[in-house]
Design a protein around this motif. Structure first.
Motif, mmCIF file in Angstrom:
data_model
loop_
_atom_site.group_PDB
_atom_site.id
_atom_site.type_symbol
_atom_site.label_atom_id
_atom_site.label_comp_id
_atom_site.label_asym_id
_atom_site.label_seq_id
_atom_site.Cartn_x
_atom_site.Cartn_y
_atom_site.Cartn_z
ATOM 1 N N TYR A 1 18.612 45.288 34.043
ATOM 2 C CA TYR A 1 17.454 44.863 34.667
ATOM 3 C C TYR A 1 16.418 45.277 34.197
ATOM 4 O O TYR A 1 15.388 45.485 34.883
ATOM 5 C CB TYR A 1 17.726 45.236 36.131
ATOM 6 C CG TYR A 1 19.097 44.963 36.902
ATOM 7 C CD1 TYR A 1 19.085 43.316 37.011
ATOM 8 C CD2 TYR A 1 20.068 45.594 37.076
ATOM 9 C CE1 TYR A 1 20.239 42.975 37.538
ATOM 10 C CE2 TYR A 1 21.186 45.180 37.582
ATOM 11 C CZ TYR A 1 21.323 43.921 37.978
ATOM 12 O OH TYR A 1 22.386 43.391 38.460
ATOM 13 N N HIS B 1 13.012 36.708 31.061
ATOM 14 C CA HIS B 1 13.862 37.453 32.039
ATOM 15 C C HIS B 1 13.246 36.590 33.299
ATOM 16 O O HIS B 1 12.329 36.692 33.594
ATOM 17 C CB HIS B 1 13.835 38.848 32.183
ATOM 18 C CG HIS B 1 14.645 39.336 33.271
ATOM 19 N ND1 HIS B 1 15.860 39.143 33.418
ATOM 20 C CD2 HIS B 1 14.225 40.302 34.110
ATOM 21 C CE1 HIS B 1 16.320 39.727 34.217
ATOM 22 N NE2 HIS B 1 15.290 40.633 34.948
ATOM 23 N N TYR C 1 14.165 40.015 38.890
ATOM 24 C CA TYR C 1 15.381 40.271 39.826
ATOM 25 C C TYR C 1 14.534 40.890 41.188
ATOM 26 O O TYR C 1 13.972 41.582 41.097
ATOM 27 C CB TYR C 1 16.292 41.340 39.160
ATOM 28 C CG TYR C 1 17.370 41.921 39.868
ATOM 29 C CD1 TYR C 1 18.352 41.209 40.366
ATOM 30 C CD2 TYR C 1 17.115 43.207 40.473
ATOM 31 C CE1 TYR C 1 19.256 41.498 41.426
ATOM 32 C CE2 TYR C 1 18.233 43.499 41.374
ATOM 33 C CZ TYR C 1 19.336 42.747 41.677
ATOM 34 O OH TYR C 1 20.488 43.279 42.616
#
Length: 325
Positions: A68, A74, A77
């Protein structure tokens, strides 16, 4: 990933070197009796179990940091786990399991050590009273009618039942290679079973701080065969002087003494379990006045004891040299 973890691994190795550098002689992990062996097994079980937990935590930490981490392309999250019954159950159950896994073998070992070792439980234990006095140990063999100061003789492969008490400060009786420590307190009696499976000399000490003489509050335990022990006991009874009340009162004075042997015991005129203030009364009879810490008189006494100790050491070394020649 390894590049990022390298500083942490280096730090861990350095800490291990510094922490273990003073453990070159870990006698606790070199037991010479069944009691010490059981305690060593428990210590090693706890260490390996906790190391396993650390490895799992570090592995999960590395995985989460890597998976993460902030990086290009990306999607992000953004979890919302507030009120998650699953997560709350997990972080409550895991500590409970860890506690049970450590507590059950610990409790079982503690209770098993309250009696004589399993392999010699049918033998009659040798009873020895161990009395702590600032800063010396008085050992009483009631069956043999012998008393020693600052040293012990015991037979190998036979359970020894120590009855522990103190004439003044609370001390802790400990012979690392034979078993763990137990407290000795004035006006009370605690019991400790130990056993030596090998002949040899083992170092014992008071492991509870009791003032300036604490570092030399030590004794030697000499394990020998039954025949040698019986021979020593009979020779001591025949040759050693009897212990008088006046001599014993002098032992109540704070300070260090050399090894001493007597062919009678102090149990005939005092039991510290019943008379917790005997040492205080003995010191009053002898006119002893405790020194005020950091006072001029206390400093002079420490210097005098230090000088005396140096002279004794030099004399011992000179005798050693003369024997060598």
């Amino acid at each position: 990933m390894m590049q990022r973890l390298k500083p942490f691994l280096t730090f861990g190795l350095l800490m291990a070197v510094f922490m273990l550098s003073g453990c070159s002689d870990m006698v606790v992990l070199d037991p010479k009796g069944p009691v010490g062996e059981q305690q060593k097994d428990l210590i090693m079980y706890s260490i390996w179990f906790m190391l396993f937990i650390l490895l799992v935590v570090y592995a999960l930490t590395a995985f989460i940091v890597y998976k993460y981490r902030d990086r290009k392309n990306h999607k992000g999250y953004d979890p919302d786990n507030e009120g998650s019954h699953l997560l709350e159950t997990i972080w409550w159950i895991i500590p409970i399991i860890i506690t049970i896994a450590l507590a059950v073998p610990t409790v079982k070992t503690i209770y098993s050590l309250e009696g004589p070792p399993e392999e010699t439980k049918d033998q009659k234990p040798l009873v020895i009273h161990a009395t702590s006095v600032d800063w010396k140990w008085v050992f009483t063999y009631p069956e043999q009618d012998i008393e020693t100061v600052n040293y012990l003789h015991i037979p190998e492969d036979r359970p020894i039942l120590f009855k522990l008490t103190s004439a003044d400060s609370m001390a802790s009786f400990w012979v690392p290679q034979l078993g763990g420590q137990k407290y000795a307190m004035a006006g009370m009696e605690t019991e400790l079973y130990l056993q030596a499976d090998e002949q040899g000399t083992y170092e014992g000490r008071n492991s509870n701080f009791t003032g300036e003489g604490f570092t030399d509050h030590t004794f030697d335990v000499m394990a020998m065969s039954d025949e040698e022990f019986e021979k020593w006991a009979s020779e001591t009874n025949a040759e050693a002087p009897e212990l008088t009340k006046e001599q014993y009162d002098k032992l109540m004075l704070p300070g260090h003494v050399k090894e001493m042997t007597f062919s009678s015991t102090h149990l005939g005129f005092v039991n510290h379990v019943d008379e917790a203030d005997y040492a205080i009364k003995a010191r009053e009879r002898l006119g002893y006045e405790p020194l005020i810490p950091h006072s001029k008189a206390a400093k002079e006494k420490r210097e005098e004891e230090k000088k005396k100790k140096q002279e004794e050491q030099e004399e011992s070394e000179s005798h050693g040299d003369s024997h060598a020649h």
